[in-house]
Design a protein around this motif. Structure first.
Motif, PDB file in Angstrom:
ATOM      1  N   GLY A  16       0.807  -1.228   0.000  1.00  0.00           N
ATOM      2  CA  GLY A  16       0.000   0.000   0.000  1.00  0.00           C
ATOM      3  C   GLY A  16       0.833   1.267   0.000  1.00  0.00           C
ATOM      4  N   GLY A  41       1.983  -1.249   7.935  1.00  0.00           N
ATOM      5  CA  GLY A  41       1.352  -2.562   7.761  1.00  0.00           C
ATOM      6  C   GLY A  41       1.971  -3.619   8.662  1.00  0.00           C
ATOM      7  N   ARG A  46       4.331  -5.556  12.905  1.00  0.00           N
ATOM      8  CA  ARG A  46       4.299  -6.873  13.569  1.00  0.00           C
ATOM      9  C   ARG A  46       4.856  -7.981  12.685  1.00  0.00           C
ATOM     10  NH1 ARG A  46      -0.489  -4.502  12.574  1.00  0.00           N
ATOM     11  NH2 ARG A  46      -1.875  -5.525  11.071  1.00  0.00           N
ATOM     12  N   GLY A 113      -8.348   4.635   9.575  1.00  0.00           N
ATOM     13  CA  GLY A 113      -9.648   4.016   9.793  1.00  0.00           C
ATOM     14  C   GLY A 113      -9.784   2.757   8.961  1.00  0.00           C
ATOM     15  N   ALA A 151      -4.769  -3.480  -0.867  1.00  0.00           N
ATOM     16  CA  ALA A 151      -3.494  -3.989  -0.324  1.00  0.00           C
ATOM     17  C   ALA A 151      -3.702  -4.322   1.146  1.00  0.00           C
ATOM     18  CB  ALA A 151      -2.393  -2.938  -0.505  1.00  0.00           C
ATOM     19  N   SER A 172       2.338 -15.010  15.764  1.00  0.00           N
ATOM     20  CA  SER A 172       3.606 -14.284  15.644  1.00  0.00           C
ATOM     21  C   SER A 172       3.529 -12.905  16.293  1.00  0.00           C
ATOM     22  CB  SER A 172       4.008 -14.158  14.173  1.00  0.00           C
ATOM     23  OG  SER A 172       2.963 -13.581  13.418  1.00  0.00           O
ATOM     24  N   LEU A 176       6.034 -11.594  19.192  1.00  0.00           N
ATOM     25  CA  LEU A 176       6.887 -10.414  19.014  1.00  0.00           C
ATOM     26  C   LEU A 176       6.723  -9.414  20.158  1.00  0.00           C
ATOM     27  CD1 LEU A 176       6.476  -9.911  15.169  1.00  0.00           C
ATOM     28  CD2 LEU A 176       8.613 -10.419  16.372  1.00  0.00           C
ATOM     29  N   ILE A 193       8.421 -18.237   9.942  1.00  0.00           N
ATOM     30  CA  ILE A 193       8.175 -17.614  11.253  1.00  0.00           C
ATOM     31  C   ILE A 193       8.609 -18.544  12.380  1.00  0.00           C
ATOM     32  CG2 ILE A 193       6.362 -16.786  12.825  1.00  0.00           C
ATOM     33  CD1 ILE A 193       4.892 -15.683  10.397  1.00  0.00           C
ATOM     34  N   ARG A 281      -0.138 -18.127   6.559  1.00  0.00           N
ATOM     35  CA  ARG A 281      -0.984 -16.937   6.656  1.00  0.00           C
ATOM     36  C   ARG A 281      -2.091 -16.991   5.606  1.00  0.00           C
ATOM     37  NH1 ARG A 281       0.992 -12.923   9.809  1.00  0.00           N
ATOM     38  NH2 ARG A 281       0.033 -11.248   8.603  1.00  0.00           N
ATOM     39  N   MET A 327       4.460 -14.581  -0.001  1.00  0.00           N
ATOM     40  CA  MET A 327       3.974 -13.473   0.823  1.00  0.00           C
ATOM     41  C   MET A 327       5.186 -12.753   1.402  1.00  0.00           C
ATOM     42  SD  MET A 327       0.634 -14.751   2.812  1.00  0.00           S
ATOM     43  CE  MET A 327      -0.572 -15.824   2.128  1.00  0.00           C
ATOM     44  N   ALA A 329       7.453  -8.916   1.598  1.00  0.00           N
ATOM     45  CA  ALA A 329       7.283  -7.472   1.521  1.00  0.00           C
ATOM     46  C   ALA A 329       7.784  -6.905   0.193  1.00  0.00           C
ATOM     47  CB  ALA A 329       8.033  -6.820   2.678  1.00  0.00           C
ATOM     48  N   HIS A 330       8.959  -7.385  -0.265  1.00  0.00           N
ATOM     49  CA  HIS A 330       9.519  -6.814  -1.491  1.00  0.00           C
ATOM     50  C   HIS A 330       8.693  -7.201  -2.710  1.00  0.00           C
ATOM     51  CE1 HIS A 330      11.724 -10.344   0.022  1.00  0.00           C
ATOM     52  NE2 HIS A 330      11.649 -10.808  -1.214  1.00  0.00           N
ATOM     53  N   ALA A 332       5.410  -7.507  -2.578  1.00  0.00           N
ATOM     54  CA  ALA A 332       4.256  -6.599  -2.470  1.00  0.00           C
ATOM     55  C   ALA A 332       4.596  -5.228  -3.060  1.00  0.00           C
ATOM     56  CB  ALA A 332       3.842  -6.459  -1.003  1.00  0.00           C
TER      57      ALA A 332
HETATM   58  P1  FAD Z   1       0.361  -5.919   5.046  1.00  0.00           P
HETATM   59  O1  FAD Z   1       1.738  -5.547   5.405  1.00  0.00           O
HETATM   60  O2  FAD Z   1      -0.274  -7.099   5.653  1.00  0.00           O
HETATM   61  O3  FAD Z   1      -0.532  -4.642   5.253  1.00  0.00           O
HETATM   62  C1  FAD Z   1      -1.901  -4.649   5.068  1.00  0.00           C
HETATM   63  C2  FAD Z   1      -2.497  -3.503   5.859  1.00  0.00           C
HETATM   64  O4  FAD Z   1      -3.848  -3.348   5.466  1.00  0.00           O
HETATM   65  C3  FAD Z   1      -2.506  -3.750   7.359  1.00  0.00           C
HETATM   66  O5  FAD Z   1      -1.977  -2.628   8.045  1.00  0.00           O
HETATM   67  C4  FAD Z   1      -3.998  -3.925   7.682  1.00  0.00           C
HETATM   68  O6  FAD Z   1      -4.327  -3.493   8.981  1.00  0.00           O
HETATM   69  C5  FAD Z   1      -4.628  -3.028   6.609  1.00  0.00           C
HETATM   70  N1  FAD Z   1      -6.026  -3.334   6.316  1.00  0.00           N
HETATM   71  C6  FAD Z   1      -6.607  -4.547   6.120  1.00  0.00           C
HETATM   72  N2  FAD Z   1      -7.919  -4.393   5.844  1.00  0.00           N
HETATM   73  C7  FAD Z   1      -8.173  -3.055   5.862  1.00  0.00           C
HETATM   74  C8  FAD Z   1      -9.342  -2.252   5.654  1.00  0.00           C
HETATM   75  N3  FAD Z   1     -10.520  -2.798   5.354  1.00  0.00           N
HETATM   76  N4  FAD Z   1      -9.214  -0.923   5.770  1.00  0.00           N
HETATM   77  C9  FAD Z   1      -8.029  -0.338   6.074  1.00  0.00           C
HETATM   78  N5  FAD Z   1      -6.901  -1.032   6.268  1.00  0.00           N
HETATM   79  C10 FAD Z   1      -6.974  -2.383   6.169  1.00  0.00           C
HETATM   80  N6  FAD Z   1       8.469 -10.409   4.521  1.00  0.00           N
HETATM   81  C11 FAD Z   1       9.691 -10.145   4.049  1.00  0.00           C
HETATM   82  O7  FAD Z   1       9.833  -9.867   2.848  1.00  0.00           O
HETATM   83  N7  FAD Z   1      10.798 -10.166   4.854  1.00  0.00           N
HETATM   84  C12 FAD Z   1      10.701 -10.473   6.165  1.00  0.00           C
HETATM   85  O8  FAD Z   1      11.707 -10.481   6.870  1.00  0.00           O
HETATM   86  C13 FAD Z   1       9.424 -10.767   6.701  1.00  0.00           C
HETATM   87  N8  FAD Z   1       9.292 -11.066   8.003  1.00  0.00           N
HETATM   88  C14 FAD Z   1       8.032 -11.320   8.499  1.00  0.00           C
HETATM   89  C15 FAD Z   1       7.916 -11.643   9.845  1.00  0.00           C
HETATM   90  C16 FAD Z   1       6.669 -11.910  10.382  1.00  0.00           C
HETATM   91  C17 FAD Z   1       6.541 -12.246  11.841  1.00  0.00           C
HETATM   92  C18 FAD Z   1       5.509 -11.825   9.557  1.00  0.00           C
HETATM   93  C19 FAD Z   1       4.139 -12.067  10.124  1.00  0.00           C
HETATM   94  C20 FAD Z   1       5.619 -11.509   8.208  1.00  0.00           C
HETATM   95  C21 FAD Z   1       6.893 -11.266   7.662  1.00  0.00           C
HETATM   96  N9  FAD Z   1       7.066 -10.966   6.323  1.00  0.00           N
HETATM   97  C22 FAD Z   1       8.308 -10.717   5.825  1.00  0.00           C
HETATM   98  C23 FAD Z   1       5.926 -10.910   5.393  1.00  0.00           C
HETATM   99  C24 FAD Z   1       5.520  -9.439   5.166  1.00  0.00           C
HETATM  100  O9  FAD Z   1       5.206  -8.847   6.396  1.00  0.00           O
HETATM  101  C25 FAD Z   1       4.335  -9.373   4.224  1.00  0.00           C
HETATM  102  O10 FAD Z   1       4.626 -10.081   3.030  1.00  0.00           O
HETATM  103  C26 FAD Z   1       4.029  -7.936   3.868  1.00  0.00           C
HETATM  104  O11 FAD Z   1       3.748  -7.187   5.027  1.00  0.00           O
HETATM  105  C27 FAD Z   1       2.830  -7.864   2.916  1.00  0.00           C
HETATM  106  O12 FAD Z   1       2.561  -6.533   2.616  1.00  0.00           O
HETATM  107  P2  FAD Z   1       1.110  -6.067   2.182  1.00  0.00           P
HETATM  108  O13 FAD Z   1       1.247  -4.638   1.815  1.00  0.00           O
HETATM  109  O14 FAD Z   1       0.548  -7.003   1.204  1.00  0.00           O
HETATM  110  O15 FAD Z   1       0.179  -6.198   3.464  1.00  0.00           O
END
Ligand code: FAD
Ligand code: NAD
Length: 483
Positions: A16, A41, A46, A113, A151, A172, A176, A193, A281, A327, A329-330, A332
């Motif tokens: 996002g 996120g 977390r 929100g 996202a 997790s 943490l 994890i 997940r 899943m 971060a990079h 995404a």
């Molecule tokens: P997210 O980061 O999940 O963000 C989604 C956001 O959307 C959240 O803040 C959520 O609250 C919000 N949201 C959901 N629904 C709504 C709604 N209706 N309205 C408003 N907001 C909403 N990946 C790596 O590449 N390297 C790592 O070292 C790594 N370590 C990790 C360690 C742990 C313990 C965990 C759990 C994950 C780890 N990951 C790691 C995976 C990584 O965190 C995810 O792949 C990444 O965060 C995905 O990004 P995203 O933008 O898709 O979603």
């Protein structure tokens, strides 16, 4: 309150916020929506960041213990959990605060929100109690948009057999928080994890048992790489039980009674002080109002998208954990940038040849591109060369000779198809593999690039030298292919 925007982004994670920032850089009017006080996120609040901060502490503790063998004796470390927690939260706060500032600098409107879709071009944000706007208004905001990027990320999977409403059973996020350092911890799931957080608790003093239902840890990675990590984990964990499934959890005095199933299980009922469940997940695809759009999901709940990350609803794109594995971060963030480029009308597609994966255990395990097991499963002929770290001067100086760097090479074109590294700092080293694969580099290219000495990066160059039977530090003459 009603307003309009060019692009609405639902979810402030690496998908996002990367989308929102690039869209703003390209001149779009952007609104980014998340419940948290700042973007970040799961990854920042977390996930990636708090876990890596704790893994750093775990590595320092391990090295301090190992220093005895180098003639340096430290006293037993004294843990101050409050300060440790405070330091980790400080890291998260600085990073998320920084994203908040970057968001403001770019003119992105950050709405705190929960978003629900009202249709293909409108949504409503219900503010959380403490998230009034600068005007003090905390009522819902209706927003119309030309495009939106979904996202919303993912959350821990909790199968029925592992769901027990107890503060002794952690996911997790709870682990943490460092609620306590339990004397005994069962980690259910030998994936990313389970191994990362299991290592943290083992270093902090818990007797950690890992239970993995498949025959090996980290099912997606090549076995020779996993064995480097598994050997060391075997040394720091109480036990690693493979081919074992947890089929039940129940409160048991001040801990948890766990029922185990598997051919090698000798004691099916065990007691642990705490249990960490890390068995994968699931996507947050139950976005309210999605039913008013044409967006489709697959059987696992992942939102279906095309090569530009457009859903079946032309105004809506989706990125990150919401749309499938890996899943990471990079992944995404890169999908997010592709979606924004597509919305901006640029020629763009998400077609990576190599998405790196890194497990930040000690030692680390990293790979990108084709794995040896994938090549085997596809019946594809490849040549695999390995450089053992016992032959690396740098690995010796770090007292970390257990490691391997391997290349998966196309025998015809000699092009690098995959790279795998197990060893200290593998996560940093793998980036060279990504560049090599994306640039279509050959084994000769890697061999001819001068790498600095003494560094672990030389293992990549020498693995390429092994391909030609000419590695300086291992004697492995090239054999003629069998007729
Ligand atoms: P997210 O980061 O999940 O963000 C989604 C956001 O959307 C959240 O803040 C959520 O609250 C919000 N949201 C959901 N629904 C709504 C709604 N209706 N309205 C408003 N907001 C909403 N990946 C790596 O590449 N390297 C790592 O070292 C790594 N370590 C990790 C360690 C742990 C313990 C965990 C759990 C994950 C780890 N990951 C790691 C995976 C990584 O965190 C995810 O792949 C990444 O965060 C995905 O990004 P995203 O933008 O898709 O979603
Ligand atoms: P995972 O898919 O990596 O591992 C889950 C493991 O649990 C698998 O090995 C699976 O076989 C096992 N399992 C499933 N059910 C079980 C049961 N009942 N009993 C015993 N074992 C069982 O999932 P995760 O560790 O929860 O992590 C989720 C995702 O988060 C990862 O896939 C990864 O995409 C991401 N992540 C990435 C990093 C990183 O990049 N370093 C770190 C943490 C998380």
């Amino acid at each position: 309150m009603t307003s309009s925007t060019d692009l609405a982004v639902i979810g402030g994670g690496p998908g996002g916020y990367a989308a929102a920032f690039l869209a703003a850089d390209l001149g779009m009017k952007v609104t980014l929506i998340d419940e948290a006080p700042d973007p970040g996120g799961v990854c920042l609040y977390r996930g990636c960041m708090p876990s890596k901060a704790l893994l750093h502490v775990a590595k320092v503790l391990t090295e301090a213990r190992e220093a005895r063998a180098w003639g340096v004796d430290f006293a037993e470390p004294a843990l101050d959990l409050d300060r440790l927690r405070g330091w980790k939260e400080g890291v998260v706060g600085r990073l998320t605060g920084g994203l908040g500032q970057l968001s403001t600098q770019r003119g992105v409107t950050f709405l705190r929100g929960r978003a629900e879709l009202l249709g293909p071009t409108s949504l409503r944000v219900t503010r959380t109690a403490d998230s009034a706007g600068p005007d003090g208004n905390d009522g819902p905001v209706d927003l119309t948009f030309a495009h939106a990027i979904l996202a919303t990320g993912s959350r821990p999977a909790v199968p029925k057999s592992l769901s027990l409403d107890s503060d002794r059973v952690w996911d997790s996020t709870r682990a943490l928080d460092l609620p306590t350092i339990p004397a005994s911890l069962l980690v259910v799931g030998g994936g990313y994890i389970g191994l990362e957080l299991g290592s943290v608790y083992a270093a902090l003093g818990s007797a950690v048992t890992v239970v993995e239902m498949t025959p090996g840890l980290l099912p997606g990675a090549d076995r020779d790489l996993v064995s480097v990590v598994a050997r060391r984990l075997g040394g720091i964990c109480e036990a690693v039980m493979l081919g074992t499934t947890v089929v039940g959890l129940a409160e048991d005095g001040d801990g948890v009674r766990v029922t185990l199933k598997g051919d090698a299980v000798e004691q099916p009922e065990r007691h642990f002080d705490r249990v960490l469940v890390a068995v994968g997940r699931v996507p947050n695809s139950e976005i309210p109002g999605l039913e008013y759009t044409a967006v489709k999901r697959d059987a696992r709940g992942f939102v279906l998208v095309d090569g530009q990350r457009r859903t079946d609803e032309p105004t809506l794109f989706a990125v990150g954990d919401l749309v499938g594995e890996p899943m990471l971060a990079h992944k995404a963030s890169h999908e997010a940038r592709t979606a924004v480029e597509a919305i901006a009308g640029h020629k763009a597609g998400f077609e990576p040849a190599a998405i790196p994966a890194v497990v930040f255990t000690d030692p680390e395990l990293a790979w990108c591109g084709l794995t040896e097991s994938q090549a085997k499963a596809q019946g594809r002929t490849v040549q695999v060369t390995r450089f053992p770290w016992a032959a690396s001067g740098r690995a010796m100086t770090l007292d970390r000779p257990a490691g391997v760097t391997k290349l998966i090479i196309d025998p015809e074109s000699e092009q690098i198809l995959g790279v795998g590294i197990a060893g200290s700092g593998a996560g940093e080293l793998i980036a060279e593999g990504v560049v090599a694969i994306e640039m279509g580099a050959t084994a000769a290219d890697l061999r001819l690039c001068i790498h600095p000495h003494p560094t672990l990066s030389e293992t990549v160059m020498e693995a390429a030298e092994v391909f030609f039977g000419q590695s300086t530090h291992v004697y492995r003459p090239k054999r003629a292919p069998r007729p």
